[in-house]
Design an enzyme around this catalytic site. Structure first.
Site, PDB file in Angstrom:
ATOM      1  N   HIS A 100      -8.231   5.832   3.845  1.00 23.95           N
ATOM      2  CA  HIS A 100      -8.069   4.543   3.164  1.00 23.95           C
ATOM      3  C   HIS A 100      -7.181   4.725   1.938  1.00 23.95           C
ATOM      4  O   HIS A 100      -7.278   5.734   1.237  1.00 23.95           O
ATOM      5  CB  HIS A 100      -9.432   3.968   2.752  1.00 23.95           C
ATOM      6  CG  HIS A 100      -9.339   2.527   2.356  1.00 23.95           C
ATOM      7  ND1 HIS A 100      -8.861   2.137   1.129  1.00 23.95           N
ATOM      8  CD2 HIS A 100      -9.607   1.394   3.037  1.00 23.95           C
ATOM      9  CE1 HIS A 100      -8.861   0.816   1.075  1.00 23.95           C
ATOM     10  NE2 HIS A 100      -9.305   0.339   2.222  1.00 23.95           N
ATOM     11  N   GLU A 169      -2.841  -0.972   6.928  1.00 23.26           N
ATOM     12  CA  GLU A 169      -3.164  -1.709   5.707  1.00 23.26           C
ATOM     13  C   GLU A 169      -2.067  -1.479   4.667  1.00 23.26           C
ATOM     14  O   GLU A 169      -2.067  -0.444   3.977  1.00 23.26           O
ATOM     15  CB  GLU A 169      -4.491  -1.209   5.114  1.00 23.26           C
ATOM     16  CG  GLU A 169      -5.686  -1.398   5.989  1.00 23.26           C
ATOM     17  CD  GLU A 169      -6.988  -1.486   5.187  1.00 23.26           C
ATOM     18  OE1 GLU A 169      -7.655  -2.521   5.285  1.00 23.26           O
ATOM     19  OE2 GLU A 169      -7.316  -0.539   4.449  1.00 23.26           O
ATOM     20  N   GLY A 175      -6.441  -6.663  -1.461  1.00 24.76           N
ATOM     21  CA  GLY A 175      -7.033  -7.320  -2.623  1.00 24.76           C
ATOM     22  C   GLY A 175      -6.084  -8.203  -3.417  1.00 24.76           C
ATOM     23  O   GLY A 175      -6.405  -8.639  -4.520  1.00 24.76           O
ATOM     24  N   SER A 206      -6.294  -8.325   2.615  1.00 24.15           N
ATOM     25  CA  SER A 206      -6.467  -9.738   2.252  1.00 24.15           C
ATOM     26  C   SER A 206      -6.748 -10.676   3.421  1.00 24.15           C
ATOM     27  O   SER A 206      -6.409 -11.856   3.368  1.00 24.15           O
ATOM     28  CB  SER A 206      -5.241 -10.256   1.479  1.00 24.15           C
ATOM     29  OG  SER A 206      -5.150  -9.616   0.227  1.00 24.15           O
TER      30      SER A 206
HETATM   31  P1  13P Z   1      -9.266  -6.762   1.152  1.00 21.65           P
HETATM   32  O1  13P Z   1      -9.615  -7.465   2.438  1.00 21.65           O
HETATM   33  O2  13P Z   1     -10.240  -7.004   0.057  1.00 21.65           O
HETATM   34  O3  13P Z   1      -7.847  -6.982   0.779  1.00 21.65           O
HETATM   35  O4  13P Z   1      -9.409  -5.185   1.467  1.00 21.65           O
HETATM   36  C1  13P Z   1      -8.796  -4.658   2.569  1.00 21.65           C
HETATM   37  C2  13P Z   1      -9.256  -3.276   2.744  1.00 21.65           C
HETATM   38  O5  13P Z   1      -8.954  -2.395   1.958  1.00 21.65           O
HETATM   39  C3  13P Z   1     -10.122  -3.003   3.894  1.00 21.65           C
HETATM   40  O6  13P Z   1     -10.250  -1.630   4.119  1.00 21.65           O
END
Ligand code: 13P
Length: 245
Positions: A100, A169, A175, A206
């Site tokens: 991550h 991601e 976020g 997000s």
């Molecule tokens: P958000 O959905 O809060 O942007 O986070 C995404 C995330 O990091 C999931 O692993």
């Protein structure tokens, strides 16, 4: 209308206490009554402290539980504060998120991620392997180079990739409320799929009940890794419902 098998992963990050588990009742009930429940898989990745109580709560449901990271060492050892994949498996985790960006930003490198993935697979966990570019890398137009490097090193010498899911991601999307443009996202996922063969690719960053309508129309996405919105049962359910609307 989506009629495709989709995976919805809830990443609770460092949020939640025992009382947060009460909200799962709504999701369990929703899944039971959802007409297309044979098309979806839901995986909850709470903090390690909640893995055991969560698996107990979800015993009668098809929802599975995963962890958010693990130590790279397969055996027990003197690593204060750490938990390895074998220990996660022993308390009921079926999955683990590895690589991550929040851990990459804290110093986790591709090589270490590779060792962690191997260790998790050895312990019998499925792996949700996260990759993604930062905003600086995107601006420099080196996204593909970065993803390629993350994939090459992260999956180095892993012959059997059947138990690996990729989560794309973009770091700048996590976020922030920002998501990539649909065409761009399609192309990036297409690039990833060409690199890794037949693996499923989830999108994360997000994802919310509003933008999922746009995201679900990108047909090479196999599911979503949801952060913030997954802590709210109603929002998480809405994301699933709208994916199939
Ligand atoms: P958000 O959905 O809060 O942007 O986070 C995404 C995330 O990091 C999931 O692993």
């Amino acid at each position: 209308m989506t009629n495709k098998y989709m995976i919805f992963v809830a990443n609770w990050k460092m949020f939640g206490g025992l009382n947060s588990l009460n909200s799962l009742r709504k999701v369990v009930k929703f899944l039971k009554n959802f007409k297309k429940n044979n098309l979806i898989k839901i995986v909850y990745c709470p903090p390690n402290t909640l893995i055991r109580p969560m698996t107990k709560k979800l015993r009668k449901s098809k929802i599975e539980v995963g962890a958010q990271n693990c130590h790279e060492n397969n055996d027990y050892g003197a690593f204060t504060g750490s938990v390895n994949s074998k220990m996660l498996k022993s308390v009921g985790a079926k999955y683990v998120i590895i690589g991550h960006s929040e851990n990459r930003q804290a110093g986790e490198k591709d090589k270490l991620i590779n060792i962690k993935i191997k260790s998790a697979l050895k312990s019998g966990l499925k792996v949700i392997f996260c990759i993604g570019e930062t905003i600086q890398q995107k601006r420099k137009k080196i996204t593909k180079q970065i993803l390629n490097k993350q994939i090459q090193i992260g999956l180095n010498k892993i012959a059997n990739k059947k138990k690996i899911l990729i989560a794309y991601e973009p770091v700048w999307s996590i976020g922030t409320g920002l998501i990539p443009q649909s065409k761009e996202l399609f192309n990036t996922i297409d690039f990833i799929k060409k690199k890794i063969g037949n693996l499923k690719v989830l999108y994360g960053g997000s994802v919310n009940p509003k933008n999922v309508t746009e995201l679900k129309s990108i047909d090479n996405i196999d599911g979503f890794l949801v952060g913030g919105a997954s802590q709210d049962a109603k929002k998480f359910i809405d994301i699933i419902k709208k994916t199939y609307n």
